[in-house]
Scaffold this motif. Structure first.
Motif, mmCIF file in Angstrom:
data_model
loop_
_atom_site.group_PDB
_atom_site.id
_atom_site.type_symbol
_atom_site.label_atom_id
_atom_site.label_comp_id
_atom_site.label_asym_id
_atom_site.label_seq_id
_atom_site.Cartn_x
_atom_site.Cartn_y
_atom_site.Cartn_z
ATOM 1 N N SER A 23 0.829 -1.206 0.000
ATOM 2 C CA SER A 23 0.000 0.000 0.000
ATOM 3 C C SER A 23 0.859 1.249 0.000
ATOM 4 N N GLU A 24 1.970 1.230 0.773
ATOM 5 C CA GLU A 24 2.871 2.389 0.828
ATOM 6 C C GLU A 24 3.590 2.621 -0.494
ATOM 7 N N HIS A 25 4.069 1.534 -1.135
ATOM 8 C CA HIS A 25 4.847 1.678 -2.351
ATOM 9 C C HIS A 25 3.995 1.932 -3.587
ATOM 10 N N SER A 26 2.750 1.431 -3.581
ATOM 11 C CA SER A 26 1.918 1.569 -4.774
ATOM 12 C C SER A 26 0.831 2.624 -4.642
ATOM 13 N N SER A 27 0.672 3.183 -3.431
ATOM 14 C CA SER A 27 -0.413 4.146 -3.155
ATOM 15 C C SER A 27 -1.779 3.539 -3.438
#
Length: 451
Positions: A336-340
């Motif tokens: 979730s953090e890396h792909s938004s």
């Protein structure tokens, strides 16, 4: 014993049992039919012989009717009648005999030594009084009587069927008979033929059983060879995919190291060298050198983060330390953090009982599924759900992306490698993968039974 051998044995055993049952039933029915045929033949044969004996005795009585009906019973008349009867014969052992009612032999053309002897008390080998039985049959009005008597042509005792009548005015018992050893020989020949037929039938059934067993065994062997070749081909293909996966993983690591860590380390090296030069050149202005070292420290933190990410991709430490649920939760937050892309994680039940390999397989499937969502789905939301009960553990990864044609991807030689890998990973540990996709999104369900 291997499973395939057990299957072949289970296929052959009922067949052999059925053929044995058929053989026993055929043999029983053949024996019953043989007994019926024997009885029928014997009855017909005896009926013909009895009719033949009646005919012979009738001819004998007709030959002396002119003397018997004359009313004379003087010695000359009786001797003439005996002479006529003595000349009558049929075959080698067919003759007529005459006894009086006291058991005295009056005429016997084949055994003249018996003439004049009283044989009333004579008994055969079985202890039966032969002459008494013949006389009693004659007194009853005539009839048939079985007894044992010497066969003239053979000189041996043989079973005989006699037929006697009473000549009351002369007090004679007139009779003849046929030896039954010929009948017994004919019946024995029929029995031998029937036994031979039964034996041949049993041989045919045994041959069919052996041939059937061989066919089943050869079919099993052919199937075994065929499946061995298919399994060997699949194993070779799997080995090639493993090698290809290893090469892909090495290439990915090489890219990550070259494009990430290697570039940052070069930059850090340059920042450190720049700081050293500034310290030497501007000893009175340490702040300028400090900024270079600060940037180098920040980049070192980035390098450490990248190393952790690569290490996590190779083998997540959380999976060993905290379990599958915690590792999947961390994976969802990290993606979730890396792909938004918002990724919800939910854990229901327990995953206790899964092996280390099972935990790793489910984690890798989640990784592959989230990577596919990130690259291809165009989704705005995704979810990871882990559900465990007493029978199995399910991993459900879903998104609201554009979806795709599952059959077309599965048949494409250069696409769907990740999906095939997921299938193969699960099959290797006894699990199943269900994939559904439409315009409303895609859902991947991995089910793994408990150990």
């Amino acid at each position: 014993m291997k499973l395939r051998q057990k299957v072949i044995l289970l296929a052959i055993t009922p067949l052999i049992v059925a053929l044995i049952a058929i053989a026993l039933a055929v043999k029983y029915q053949a024996n019953v039919l043989a007994e019926q045929q024997r009885a029928s033949v014997e009855s017909a044969y005896l009926a013909s012989k009895e009719a033949e004996l009646r005919h012979y005795v009738a001819l004998a009585t007709q030959s002396i009717d002119h003397l018997y009906d004359s009313g004379r019973k003087d010695e000359a008349t009786l001797n003439e009648a005996k002479a006529i009867l003595a000349k009558l014969n049929f075959g080698d052992d067919g003759y007529f005999f005459v006894y009086d009612l006291n058991g005295n032999n009056l005429m016997h053309p084949r055994q003249p030594e018996l003439i004049g002897r009283n044989l009333w008390e004579m008994r055969d080998a079985s202890g039966r009084p032969t002459i008494q039985l013949l006389t009693a049959r004659a007194r009853e009005g005539g009839g048939f009587q079985r007894y044992l008597w010497e066969k003239p042509s053979a000189g041996k005792i043989a079973p005989k069927l006699g037929y006697v009548v009473m000549l009351e005015r002369w007090g004679w018992m007139l009779g003849t008979g046929i030896y039954m050893d010929d009948v017994d020989a004919a019946i024995s020949k029929i029995d031998a033929q029937i036994s031979g037929n039964i034996h041949n039938t049993m041989l045919w059934i045994a041959g069919i059983a052996i041939a059937s067993a061989l066919i089943i065994a050869l079919s099993g062997l052919a199937l075994n060879i065929s499946e061995y070749r298919v399994a060997d081909a699949k194993l070779k293909a799997l080995a090639q995919r493993v090698v290809r996966s290893q090469e892909d993983e090495r290439a990915r690591l090489s890219r990550d190291l070259h494009d990430g860590i290697s570039q940052w380390l070069v930059s850090i090296k340059l920042q450190v060298e720049s700081g050293i030069v500034k310290l030497a050149s501007y000893a009175s202005h340490p702040d300028s050198a400090r900024s270079s070292f600060d940037r180098a420290a920040g980049q070192l933190n980035d390098v450490l983060g990248e190393v952790r990410r690569i290490s996590h991709d190779l083998r997540p430490a959380l999976l060993d330390d905290l379990g599958l649920a915690a590792a999947l939760d961390h994976l969802a937050r990290e993606f979730s953090e890396h792909s938004s892309l918002p990724i919800d994680f939910e854990h229901v039940g327990t995953t206790d009982g899964l092996s280390d390999v099972g935990n790793t397989v489910l984690f890798r499937i989640a990784q592959e599924a989230l990577t596919n969502i990130k690259r291809h789905a165009g989704a705005s939301q995704a979810s990871v759900r882990l559900v465990g009960d007493n029978r199995c553990v399910q991993l459900i990864v879903a998104d609201n992306g554009m979806g795709f044609d599952v059959a077309q991807i599965a048949q494409h030689p250069k696409r769907g490698i990740g999906l095939r890998n997921m299938h193969e990973r699960l099959e290797a540990v006894g699990g199943k993968l269900l994939l559904t996709s439409s315009a409303d999104g895609t859902q991947v369900i991995a089910t793994l039974p408990r150990a």
